[in-house]
Write a protein that holds these residues in place. Structure first.
Motif, PDB file in Angstrom:
ATOM      1  N   GLN A 249       0.805  -1.228   0.000  1.00 43.50           N
ATOM      2  CA  GLN A 249       0.000   0.000   0.000  1.00 43.50           C
ATOM      3  C   GLN A 249       0.836   1.275   0.000  1.00 43.50           C
ATOM      4  O   GLN A 249       0.329   2.347  -0.284  1.00 43.50           O
ATOM      5  CB  GLN A 249      -0.908   0.016   1.234  1.00 43.50           C
ATOM      6  CG  GLN A 249      -2.095  -0.905   1.085  1.00 43.50           C
ATOM      7  CD  GLN A 249      -2.910  -0.919   2.349  1.00 43.50           C
ATOM      8  OE1 GLN A 249      -2.379  -1.121   3.434  1.00 43.50           O
ATOM      9  NE2 GLN A 249      -4.198  -0.680   2.221  1.00 43.50           N
TER      10      GLN A 249
ATOM     11  N   TYR B 229       3.433   2.134  -1.988  1.00 47.15           N
ATOM     12  CA  TYR B 229       3.649   2.646  -3.349  1.00 47.15           C
ATOM     13  C   TYR B 229       2.891   1.788  -4.363  1.00 47.15           C
ATOM     14  O   TYR B 229       3.509   1.140  -5.213  1.00 47.15           O
ATOM     15  CB  TYR B 229       5.137   2.619  -3.714  1.00 47.15           C
ATOM     16  CG  TYR B 229       5.980   3.586  -2.926  1.00 47.15           C
ATOM     17  CD1 TYR B 229       6.021   4.937  -3.271  1.00 47.15           C
ATOM     18  CD2 TYR B 229       6.735   3.149  -1.854  1.00 47.15           C
ATOM     19  CE1 TYR B 229       6.794   5.822  -2.558  1.00 47.15           C
ATOM     20  CE2 TYR B 229       7.509   4.035  -1.118  1.00 47.15           C
ATOM     21  CZ  TYR B 229       7.538   5.368  -1.484  1.00 47.15           C
ATOM     22  OH  TYR B 229       8.305   6.235  -0.776  1.00 47.15           O
ATOM     23  N   PRO B 230       1.552   1.775  -4.301  1.00 43.59           N
ATOM     24  CA  PRO B 230       0.814   0.866  -5.198  1.00 43.59           C
ATOM     25  C   PRO B 230       1.085   1.146  -6.670  1.00 43.59           C
ATOM     26  O   PRO B 230       1.199   0.223  -7.469  1.00 43.59           O
ATOM     27  CB  PRO B 230      -0.643   1.117  -4.830  1.00 43.59           C
ATOM     28  CG  PRO B 230      -0.660   2.406  -4.104  1.00 43.59           C
ATOM     29  CD  PRO B 230       0.673   2.583  -3.471  1.00 43.59           C
ATOM     30  N   TRP B 231       1.243   2.426  -7.029  1.00 46.67           N
ATOM     31  CA  TRP B 231       1.446   2.758  -8.447  1.00 46.67           C
ATOM     32  C   TRP B 231       2.789   2.308  -8.949  1.00 46.67           C
ATOM     33  O   TRP B 231       2.925   1.821 -10.064  1.00 46.67           O
ATOM     34  CB  TRP B 231       1.261   4.265  -8.685  1.00 46.67           C
ATOM     35  CG  TRP B 231      -0.149   4.657  -8.437  1.00 46.67           C
ATOM     36  CD1 TRP B 231      -0.629   5.414  -7.411  1.00 46.67           C
ATOM     37  CD2 TRP B 231      -1.300   4.258  -9.196  1.00 46.67           C
ATOM     38  NE1 TRP B 231      -1.981   5.520  -7.479  1.00 46.67           N
ATOM     39  CE2 TRP B 231      -2.432   4.823  -8.571  1.00 46.67           C
ATOM     40  CE3 TRP B 231      -1.480   3.472 -10.332  1.00 46.67           C
ATOM     41  CZ2 TRP B 231      -3.725   4.631  -9.040  1.00 46.67           C
ATOM     42  CZ3 TRP B 231      -2.771   3.283 -10.812  1.00 46.67           C
ATOM     43  CH2 TRP B 231      -3.863   3.861 -10.171  1.00 46.67           C
ATOM     44  N   GLY B 232       3.781   2.456  -8.102  1.00 47.73           N
ATOM     45  CA  GLY B 232       5.122   2.012  -8.463  1.00 47.73           C
ATOM     46  C   GLY B 232       5.113   0.520  -8.750  1.00 47.73           C
ATOM     47  O   GLY B 232       5.691   0.057  -9.743  1.00 47.73           O
TER      48      GLY B 232
ATOM     49  N   LEU C  50       2.559  -1.351  -9.555  1.00 51.48           N
ATOM     50  CA  LEU C  50       1.778  -1.621 -10.770  1.00 51.48           C
ATOM     51  C   LEU C  50       2.627  -1.361 -12.014  1.00 51.48           C
ATOM     52  O   LEU C  50       2.659  -2.167 -12.951  1.00 51.48           O
ATOM     53  CB  LEU C  50       0.524  -0.746 -10.780  1.00 51.48           C
ATOM     54  CG  LEU C  50      -0.500  -1.155 -11.809  1.00 51.48           C
ATOM     55  CD1 LEU C  50      -1.118  -2.493 -11.416  1.00 51.48           C
ATOM     56  CD2 LEU C  50      -1.588  -0.098 -11.957  1.00 51.48           C
ATOM     57  N   ALA C  51       3.355  -0.229 -11.991  1.00 53.52           N
ATOM     58  CA  ALA C  51       4.191   0.122 -13.149  1.00 53.52           C
ATOM     59  C   ALA C  51       5.230  -0.965 -13.399  1.00 53.52           C
ATOM     60  O   ALA C  51       5.449  -1.394 -14.539  1.00 53.52           O
ATOM     61  CB  ALA C  51       4.871   1.464 -12.910  1.00 53.52           C
TER      62      ALA C  51
END
Ligand SMILES: Nc1ncnc2c1ncn2[C@@H]1O[C@H](COP(=O)(O)OP(=O)(O)O)[C@@H](O)[C@H]1O
Ligand SMILES: [Mg+2]
Length: 596
Positions: A16, A18-21, A23-24
């Motif tokens: 939670q 760095y969820p975007w990191g 995902l990327a």
């Protein structure tokens, strides 16, 4: 499997952050696998071309499409087109995997930074009783080591996801190339994984053992650092050395045991994979798979096999490291920890005084209350002395006034406010404490004096030092006020440290001055100097003083005598002496001691 879900739950808070990191990275990982998979698949038409110079139509959906497209080209052009496409695909994969690997180490370091600072913030925020009940070595290990291992757990988890996506994509391509061979291989890999899982089932337990051994080692180390003089004085060097050796050995052994489990994965899975490959070759021979298909299949398998192997070892790491994630997030948990919560009334100045109303206080780690039914009044602008044998509860009263702890029952009032209603920062900023254990920070004399007021001017700092009778000795130091003192600098004597702490208090110009056995550790000459400094500082102030030498509190406006957490007597010096009770006895004892 249930275990795995539990572990994922443990690690979830990390995801939670760095969820975007994450995902990327996962998307890039999938794209990279796709690029590589397509590049390898292009080998089939290429090899076919080599073999026959013509494109053979195979019963295979991807290749069919490619072949239909290629049919428009001359064989020479076809080879050129295919080789350059393979090159481009592999280049794309290389660039993408560079990006996600870089992103992954960014993520790991950023996670470490976030965890470390969050743990630090938590340790500063929790109340003193938490520090009383936890070992500093354990906390040190947690903030330095366990946050690091937790960030590693996240990286390993990301690698697991990347391994999985590569296995998924390669698996799909393999299915398209030859579903029979693929099913066979999948079955083989599954067996290998199950085998490895059972081999490494003890990983988590071993990981926990390793963690505990390290915590113990940290505690021992810290204890040696702080107690080195005592160790030397009692000639316990070889005993401590032996103890450290044993603890370090235990950590080494459990580290090796834990590593043995994970390194077993590689040879076992490598050996078994070769066996699978042999089966593939045999079956290909009997089912008459064409050579280009077989070569491509084996080549793709060859690239896939390390991924399966890494998946196993990365998963094992995640499992082993999840213990650390658990302890870090347990520490960050707010619900089960004691906090001293600030009120919202800003404190400006004391009007009447401090009142204790039937206060009881029990340290969380004790079973006997430190204070019982204490009622007293500390008037503004006067000097109140607290006396009593050691352990009577004097410092505890100070701790409560500073609100390092909250009372167990009863109330403390500051003028008409409950102490809980006051804003902690403004309340504490009006007090200064000079106690027997002075902490000198590893920095310059100047910064140490100005610790409470970093904005103080040079003249103010020097004036404070002069009032504390510290200016003279500071000037004699090699670099004067710029001399480095504390842990990494020169050591000051007890009296010098004390005078620096008094200068620190003077600079704050506190409304309430608290002296807890400030002159306890000093020789007579230093004590005289410091007493003069204190007397000067005490004028026109609310002062609470705890002194071991009772002659120094003769002039106090009131004296409160404590015994085993209770108020025994109260009054002025002459009142109490006349009464010839507890204080009188204490004074006689003290007097005899000073005469000897
Ligand atoms: N941080 C602490 N945790 C647990 N018990 C404590 C702590 N500080 C003091 N105590 C206990 O509380 C009692 C009162 O201690 P203290 O107020 O320091 O006495 P004094 O300052 O009068 O010598 C003692 O029995 C002591 O053991
Ligand atoms: Mg004390």
């Amino acid at each position: 499997m249930v275990n795995l879900i539990k572990i994922l739950k443990t690690i979830f808070p990390l995801i939670q952050l760095y969820p975007w990191g994450i995902l990327a990275i996962v998307i890039l990982g999938i794209l990279a696998s796709l690029a590589e998979g397509i590049g390898i698949s292009l080998l089939i038409p290429f090899l076919q071309n080599l073999q026959s110079g013509n494109s053979l139509v195979i019963n295979n959906p991807i290749i069919q499409n490619i072949d239909q497209y290629l049919i428009n080209f001359q064989p020479q052009q076809r080879v050129l087109l295919l080789t350059s496409s393979i090159l481009v695909a592999i280049l794309i994969k290389a660039v993408l995997s560079y990006i996600y690997t870089a992103l992954c180490s960014w993520l790991q370091n950023s996670t470490l930074h976030r965890l470390r600072t969050a743990v630090y913030k938590q340790l500063i925020a929790v109340s003193q009783s938490f520090w009383d009940t936890n070992k500093s070595g354990e906390l040190l290990n947690l903030i330095t080591q366990e946050t690091y291992y937790s960030s590693q757990a996240l990286s390993f988890l990301i690698w697991v996801i990347i391994n999985l996506s590569m296995i998924g994509i390669f698996g799909l391509l393999l299915l398209l190339i030859s579903w029979r061979l693929t099913l066979l291989v999948a079955l083989g890999f599954l067996l290998v994984s199950v085998l490895i899982r059972t081999l490494t089932s003890k990983t988590q337990v071993l990981g926990r053992k390793y963690q505990q051994a390290n915590i113990y080692l940290s505690n021992l180390t810290l204890e040696t650092f702080t107690g080195i003089k005592t160790i030397r004085a009692f000639g316990k060097e070889s005993y401590e050395e032996q103890r450290y050796y044993q603890a370090s050995k235990k950590s080494r052994d459990s580290g090796i045991n834990s590593a043995m489990q994970s390194v077993m994965i590689e040879p076992v899975s490598e050996g078994l994979s070769v066996a699978i490959l042999m089966c593939v070759m045999l079956i290909a021979f009997y089912t008459q798979v064409t050579l280009p298909v077989l070569i491509t299949f084996i080549f793709m398998l060859y690239r896939l096999q390390p991924q399966v192997q890494k998946l196993n070892s990365n998963l094992t790491q995640v499992i082993a490291l999840s213990n650390y994630v658990k302890s870090v997030f347990l520490l960050l948990e707010r619900e089960d920890k004691p906090y001293v919560i600030s009120g919202n009334v800003n404190f400006h100045d004391l009007r009447k005084g401090i009142t204790f109303d039937a206060v009881n206080f029990l340290y969380p780690s004790q079973n006997k209350p430190a204070l019982e039914n204490i009622s007293l009044f500390i008037p503004k602008g006067k000097t109140t002395a607290l006396v009593g044998y050691s352990g009577a509860g004097k410092s505890t009263i100070i701790n409560l006034i500073f609100r390092l702890y909250d009372v167990t029952s009863g109330e403390i009032y500051i003028d008409n406010y409950l102490i809980k209603e006051l804003d902690l920062a403004t309340w504490r900023s009006n007090m200064a404490l000079v106690s027997q254990d002075v902490h000198i920070f590893s920095s310059t004399v100047r910064e140490n004096i100005a610790y409470g007021r970093p904005d103080a001017t040079e003249t103010e700092i020097v004036a404070a030092a002069k009032q504390a009778y510290a200016h003279e000795f500071i000037c004699e130091l090699a670099q004067g006020y710029d001399t480095f003192v504390g842990d990494r600098g020169i050591k000051l004597s007890g009296g010098q440290r004390q005078r620096i702490s008094i200068a620190r208090a003077i600079l704050c110009n506190p409304e309430i001055l608290i002296l807890d056995e400030a002159t306890n550790a000093l020789d007579n000459i230093s004590e005289k100097l410091i007493q003069d400094a204190i007397n000067l500082l005490s004028q026109n102030r609310t002062v609470i003083v705890i002194a071991h030498r009772l002659s120094t509190i003769k002039d106090a406006d009131q004296i409160i005598v404590l015994k085993q957490g209770k108020v025994e007597e109260q009054g002025s010096f002459s009142d109490l002496m006349e009464k010839q009770a507890v204080f009188h006895k204490l004074y006689q004892l003290d007097y005899q001691k000073t005469q000897n």
